[in-house]
Design a protein around this motif. Structure first.
Motif, PDB file in Angstrom:
ATOM      1  N   ASN A   7       0.791  -1.226   0.000  1.00  0.00           N
ATOM      2  CA  ASN A   7       0.000   0.000   0.000  1.00  0.00           C
ATOM      3  C   ASN A   7       0.823   1.275   0.000  1.00  0.00           C
ATOM      4  N   SER A  49      -7.415  10.006  -4.139  1.00  0.00           N
ATOM      5  CA  SER A  49      -8.521   9.155  -4.578  1.00  0.00           C
ATOM      6  C   SER A  49      -8.525   7.765  -3.932  1.00  0.00           C
ATOM      7  N   VAL A  50      -7.365   7.204  -3.627  1.00  0.00           N
ATOM      8  CA  VAL A  50      -7.308   5.828  -3.120  1.00  0.00           C
ATOM      9  C   VAL A  50      -6.871   5.771  -1.666  1.00  0.00           C
ATOM     10  N   ASP A  51      -5.767   6.426  -1.344  1.00  0.00           N
ATOM     11  CA  ASP A  51      -5.193   6.287   0.003  1.00  0.00           C
ATOM     12  C   ASP A  51      -6.117   6.787   1.091  1.00  0.00           C
ATOM     13  N   VAL A  52      -6.895   7.805   0.805  1.00  0.00           N
ATOM     14  CA  VAL A  52      -7.791   8.350   1.818  1.00  0.00           C
ATOM     15  C   VAL A  52      -8.793   7.304   2.277  1.00  0.00           C
ATOM     16  N   TRP A  53      -9.221   6.434   1.382  1.00  0.00           N
ATOM     17  CA  TRP A  53     -10.283   5.489   1.699  1.00  0.00           C
ATOM     18  C   TRP A  53      -9.779   4.101   2.073  1.00  0.00           C
ATOM     19  N   LYS A  54      -8.650   3.669   1.525  1.00  0.00           N
ATOM     20  CA  LYS A  54      -8.248   2.271   1.701  1.00  0.00           C
ATOM     21  C   LYS A  54      -7.176   2.033   2.752  1.00  0.00           C
ATOM     22  N   THR A  57      -4.706   4.123   9.349  1.00  0.00           N
ATOM     23  CA  THR A  57      -4.370   5.456   9.843  1.00  0.00           C
ATOM     24  C   THR A  57      -2.892   5.777   9.692  1.00  0.00           C
ATOM     25  N   ARG A  60      -1.892   6.165   6.004  1.00  0.00           N
ATOM     26  CA  ARG A  60      -2.500   7.386   5.465  1.00  0.00           C
ATOM     27  C   ARG A  60      -1.703   8.603   5.901  1.00  0.00           C
TER      28      ARG A  60
END
Length: 89
Positions: A7, A49-54, A57, A60
């Motif tokens: 990730n 677009s992706v890191d905020v949701w997947k 903590t 991120r």
């Protein structure tokens, strides 16, 4: 560590973009500078677009922190040597 390897894409893209941009400035090759900026743009889009949701903590926070530091460093470089950079970009 395994979660970071799968990730931590945006962190790697941001650091690689910074390296490409620095190599482009050092070698005066426009393609490296533009690819570094494109990689930073892709990293920014991925974080928003992706890191905020997947991501969890900690990852991120690391993603936003790394991208922020890279963008801050590029802003400093551009502000410090803006006249010289305008000829290269």
């Amino acid at each position: 560590l395994e979660a970071f390897a799968s990730n931590g894409l945006s962190i790697c893209w941001a650091l690689l973009g910074l390296v490409f941009f620095g190599l482009g400035l050092a070698s005066k090759q426009r393609v490296y500078r533009l690819s570094g900026l494109a990689l930073l743009g892709a990293s920014l889009a991925h974080v928003l677009s992706v890191d905020v949701w997947k991501l969890g903590t900690l990852l991120r926070i690391l993603s936003f922190l790394t991208l922020g530091l890279v963008l801050l460093a590029l802003g400093f470089v551009y502000n410090r040597w803006s006249d010289t950079l305008r000829r290269f970009l």
